[in-house]
Design a protein around this motif. Structure first.
Motif, PDB file in Angstrom:
ATOM      1  N   ALA A  14     132.458 -57.469  44.668  1.00 56.71           N
ATOM      2  CA  ALA A  14     132.623 -57.383  46.111  1.00 56.71           C
ATOM      3  C   ALA A  14     133.846 -58.182  46.557  1.00 56.71           C
ATOM      4  O   ALA A  14     134.120 -59.264  46.033  1.00 56.71           O
ATOM      5  CB  ALA A  14     131.379 -57.904  46.808  1.00 56.71           C
ATOM      6  N   GLY A  15     134.567 -57.609  47.507  1.00 56.30           N
ATOM      7  CA  GLY A  15     135.764 -58.246  48.027  1.00 56.30           C
ATOM      8  C   GLY A  15     137.050 -57.801  47.355  1.00 56.30           C
ATOM      9  O   GLY A  15     138.146 -58.066  47.888  1.00 56.30           O
ATOM     10  N   SER A  63     132.045 -46.776  58.747  1.00 53.76           N
ATOM     11  CA  SER A  63     131.677 -47.766  57.737  1.00 53.76           C
ATOM     12  C   SER A  63     132.868 -48.274  56.923  1.00 53.76           C
ATOM     13  O   SER A  63     132.762 -49.307  56.256  1.00 53.76           O
ATOM     14  CB  SER A  63     130.630 -47.178  56.792  1.00 53.76           C
ATOM     15  N   ARG A  67     139.093 -51.183  56.403  1.00 54.69           N
ATOM     16  CA  ARG A  67     139.075 -51.582  54.989  1.00 54.69           C
ATOM     17  C   ARG A  67     139.738 -50.543  54.086  1.00 54.69           C
ATOM     18  O   ARG A  67     140.366 -50.902  53.092  1.00 54.69           O
ATOM     19  CB  ARG A  67     137.635 -51.795  54.528  1.00 54.69           C
ATOM     20  N   SER A  85     138.513 -54.914  50.363  1.00 53.02           N
ATOM     21  CA  SER A  85     137.291 -55.616  50.800  1.00 53.02           C
ATOM     22  C   SER A  85     136.048 -54.803  50.474  1.00 53.02           C
ATOM     23  O   SER A  85     135.168 -54.590  51.330  1.00 53.02           O
ATOM     24  CB  SER A  85     137.360 -55.899  52.314  1.00 53.02           C
ATOM     25  N   LYS A  87     132.503 -53.460  49.302  1.00 54.22           N
ATOM     26  CA  LYS A  87     131.148 -53.976  49.446  1.00 54.22           C
ATOM     27  C   LYS A  87     130.209 -53.238  48.488  1.00 54.22           C
ATOM     28  O   LYS A  87     130.495 -52.093  48.114  1.00 54.22           O
ATOM     29  CB  LYS A  87     130.656 -53.758  50.883  1.00 54.22           C
ATOM     30  N   PRO A  88     129.093 -53.839  48.133  1.00 52.18           N
ATOM     31  CA  PRO A  88     128.131 -53.110  47.284  1.00 52.18           C
ATOM     32  C   PRO A  88     127.712 -51.765  47.882  1.00 52.18           C
ATOM     33  O   PRO A  88     127.454 -50.813  47.137  1.00 52.18           O
ATOM     34  CB  PRO A  88     126.953 -54.091  47.198  1.00 52.18           C
ATOM     35  N   ASP A  89     127.662 -51.674  49.210  1.00 52.30           N
ATOM     36  CA  ASP A  89     127.297 -50.408  49.859  1.00 52.30           C
ATOM     37  C   ASP A  89     128.338 -49.308  49.651  1.00 52.30           C
ATOM     38  O   ASP A  89     128.069 -48.139  49.945  1.00 52.30           O
ATOM     39  CB  ASP A  89     127.095 -50.611  51.365  1.00 52.30           C
ATOM     40  N   ASP A  90     129.515 -49.669  49.159  1.00 48.60           N
ATOM     41  CA  ASP A  90     130.542 -48.664  48.858  1.00 48.60           C
ATOM     42  C   ASP A  90     130.305 -48.004  47.509  1.00 48.60           C
ATOM     43  O   ASP A  90     131.012 -47.051  47.159  1.00 48.60           O
ATOM     44  CB  ASP A  90     131.931 -49.298  48.882  1.00 48.60           C
ATOM     45  N   VAL A 123     130.467 -51.361  42.959  1.00 42.94           N
ATOM     46  CA  VAL A 123     130.816 -52.666  43.504  1.00 42.94           C
ATOM     47  C   VAL A 123     129.611 -53.590  43.352  1.00 42.94           C
ATOM     48  O   VAL A 123     128.541 -53.308  43.883  1.00 42.94           O
ATOM     49  CB  VAL A 123     131.225 -52.576  44.983  1.00 42.94           C
ATOM     50  N   SER A 125     127.723 -57.399  43.646  1.00 46.98           N
ATOM     51  CA  SER A 125     127.737 -58.553  44.560  1.00 46.98           C
ATOM     52  C   SER A 125     127.937 -59.861  43.802  1.00 46.98           C
ATOM     53  O   SER A 125     127.859 -59.917  42.587  1.00 46.98           O
ATOM     54  CB  SER A 125     126.426 -58.603  45.341  1.00 46.98           C
TER      55      SER A 125
END
Length: 125
Positions: A14-15, A63, A67, A85, A87-90, A123, A125
């Protein structure tokens, strides 16, 4: 024969960032909408970003706004998706597709008629 071939997926924390590319052939690139879509198993495919048949600016899903950046190289019939950036949701399979969507409707996968095979983005975390 219409072809869309994605590349650039991978596993990141992540990031971090990834850049996806989609090389296309077999159709007149400027005549169609083209974009990126993603899908998680068990969920519907969702639009991430696209260029429509009517505009020269990309549309983005809420969403990913701020980014992700989509670009289009008309000379090489190629599109890119710079993903920052993350995210795990990606996490999803990312697909490139062409279609007929005008305006923001290009984000609706319904209007796409040809798809690539997809590239996995994971992705952690």
């Amino acid at each position: 024969e219409v072809r869309l071939v994605e590349s650039g997926g991978g596993s990141v924390q992540a990031g971090r960032s990834l850049r996806l590319s989609c090389v296309t052939s077999g159709f007149t690139f400027d005549d169609y909408a083209i974009g990126w879509y993603r899908q998680v198993p068990g969920k519907e495919r969702e639009g991430v970003s696209c260029f429509s048949t009517t505009d020269d600016i990309p549309y983005y899903a809420d969403s990913v706004k701020g980014r992700f950046t989509m670009s289009k190289d008309n000379a090489r019939n190629t599109i890119h998706l710079q993903m920052n950036s993350l995210k795990p949701d990606d996490t999803a399979i990312y697909y490139c597709a062409k279609g007929l969507g005008s305006g923001s409707a290009c984000l609706d996968a319904f209007w796409s008629d040809y798809w690539g095979r997809g590239t996995q983005v994971t992705v952690s975390s």
